[in-house]
Design a protein around this motif. Structure first.
Motif, PDB file in Angstrom:
ATOM      1  N   ILE A  59       0.181   6.277   7.200  1.00  0.00           N
ATOM      2  CA  ILE A  59      -0.981   5.419   6.958  1.00  0.00           C
ATOM      3  C   ILE A  59      -2.216   6.253   6.638  1.00  0.00           C
ATOM      4  O   ILE A  59      -2.949   5.966   5.693  1.00  0.00           O
ATOM      5  N   VAL A  60      -2.435   7.308   7.410  1.00  0.00           N
ATOM      6  CA  VAL A  60      -3.602   8.163   7.185  1.00  0.00           C
ATOM      7  C   VAL A  60      -3.515   8.846   5.821  1.00  0.00           C
ATOM      8  O   VAL A  60      -4.500   8.952   5.094  1.00  0.00           O
ATOM      9  N   GLU A  61      -2.337   9.302   5.458  1.00  0.00           N
ATOM     10  CA  GLU A  61      -2.159  10.033   4.202  1.00  0.00           C
ATOM     11  C   GLU A  61      -2.135   9.108   2.984  1.00  0.00           C
ATOM     12  O   GLU A  61      -2.560   9.512   1.902  1.00  0.00           O
ATOM     13  N   ASN A  62      -1.627   7.892   3.135  1.00  0.00           N
ATOM     14  CA  ASN A  62      -1.380   7.028   1.974  1.00  0.00           C
ATOM     15  C   ASN A  62      -2.024   5.656   2.057  1.00  0.00           C
ATOM     16  O   ASN A  62      -1.806   4.834   1.169  1.00  0.00           O
ATOM     17  N   GLY A  63      -2.754   5.406   3.108  1.00  0.00           N
ATOM     18  CA  GLY A  63      -3.301   4.069   3.303  1.00  0.00           C
ATOM     19  C   GLY A  63      -4.374   3.702   2.297  1.00  0.00           C
ATOM     20  O   GLY A  63      -5.007   4.558   1.702  1.00  0.00           O
ATOM     21  N   TYR A  64      -4.529   2.435   2.123  1.00  0.00           N
ATOM     22  CA  TYR A  64      -5.554   1.927   1.219  1.00  0.00           C
ATOM     23  C   TYR A  64      -6.584   1.096   1.983  1.00  0.00           C
ATOM     24  O   TYR A  64      -7.655   0.808   1.481  1.00  0.00           O
ATOM     25  N   ASP A  65      -6.259   0.691   3.189  1.00  0.00           N
ATOM     26  CA  ASP A  65      -7.146  -0.119   4.023  1.00  0.00           C
ATOM     27  C   ASP A  65      -7.868   0.816   4.989  1.00  0.00           C
ATOM     28  O   ASP A  65      -7.253   1.379   5.899  1.00  0.00           O
ATOM     29  N   ILE A  66      -9.174   0.978   4.806  1.00  0.00           N
ATOM     30  CA  ILE A  66      -9.935   1.946   5.590  1.00  0.00           C
ATOM     31  C   ILE A  66      -9.904   1.624   7.083  1.00  0.00           C
ATOM     32  O   ILE A  66      -9.843   2.519   7.917  1.00  0.00           O
ATOM     33  N   GLU A  67      -9.901   0.353   7.427  1.00  0.00           N
ATOM     34  CA  GLU A  67      -9.858  -0.037   8.836  1.00  0.00           C
ATOM     35  C   GLU A  67      -8.530   0.387   9.474  1.00  0.00           C
ATOM     36  O   GLU A  67      -8.488   0.873  10.605  1.00  0.00           O
ATOM     37  N   LEU A  68      -7.466   0.242   8.745  1.00  0.00           N
ATOM     38  CA  LEU A  68      -6.149   0.648   9.236  1.00  0.00           C
ATOM     39  C   LEU A  68      -6.063   2.174   9.336  1.00  0.00           C
ATOM     40  O   LEU A  68      -5.522   2.706  10.313  1.00  0.00           O
TER      41      LEU A  68
END
Length: 163
Positions: free
Chosen positions: A26-35
């Motif tokens: 999630i940190v490396e590939n996420g698109y949702d800043i909250e997530l």
């Protein structure tokens, strides 16, 4: 009922039981800043080395917005104060007002005067903060007056930082 007063956000609930590998994804590939923030916060407890390295990368590269950067420094500053401050010194981008305030807050919360004086680059840190502060508008300087006063007193900077 007080136990029901605070409920975790949906994002916090969603990642609470994720394995480390999924959090890193999630940190490396996420698109949702909250997530990403929620995953990063959890990682800062379960994999400090990864959190410190990735967090400094976010800060060095001025990624996302100042609120995200404030979240990152909140998670990693206490892990290695000197590395984080060195990272901030290495930035090419100026430090946004909101992020600047968070730097001062983290330093006040996790660094004593004695600990700051033992840091090999403490003069560079203070000079950098002076430079950033001088770039803010009069309104912004006024808004942070109490925080700055506390910072100056805590780190004995009265002779250097006249407000």
């Amino acid at each position: 009922m007080l136990e029901n007063y605070y409920e975790k956000s949906d994002v916090d609930k969603e990642i609470e039981n994720y394995p480390k590998e999924k959090l890193i994804y999630i940190v490396e590939n996420g698109y949702d800043i909250e997530l990403i923030e929620a995953a990063f916060q959890k990682l800062s407890f379960i994999d400090e080395d990864y959190a410190l390295t990735k967090g400094m990368e976010f800060l060095r590269n001025d990624e996302f917005d100042p609120y995200f950067q404030a979240c990152i420094i909140d998670c990693i500053y206490q892990l290695d104060r000197e590395k984080v401050l060195d990272c901030i010194l290495s930035r090419t981008a100026d430090v946004d007002f909101y992020f600047f305030e968070e730097i001062l807050r983290r330093m006040l919360a996790y660094t004593t005067y004695e600990a700051l004086m033992k840091m090999k680059n403490y003069k560079s840190y203070i000079n950098y903060l002076f430079e950033q502060y001088n770039k803010y508008s009069a309104d912004e300087k006024s808004e942070m007056q109490d925080l700055l006063k506390e910072f100056v007193q805590e780190f004995h900077l009265e002779a250097l930082w006249k407000n």
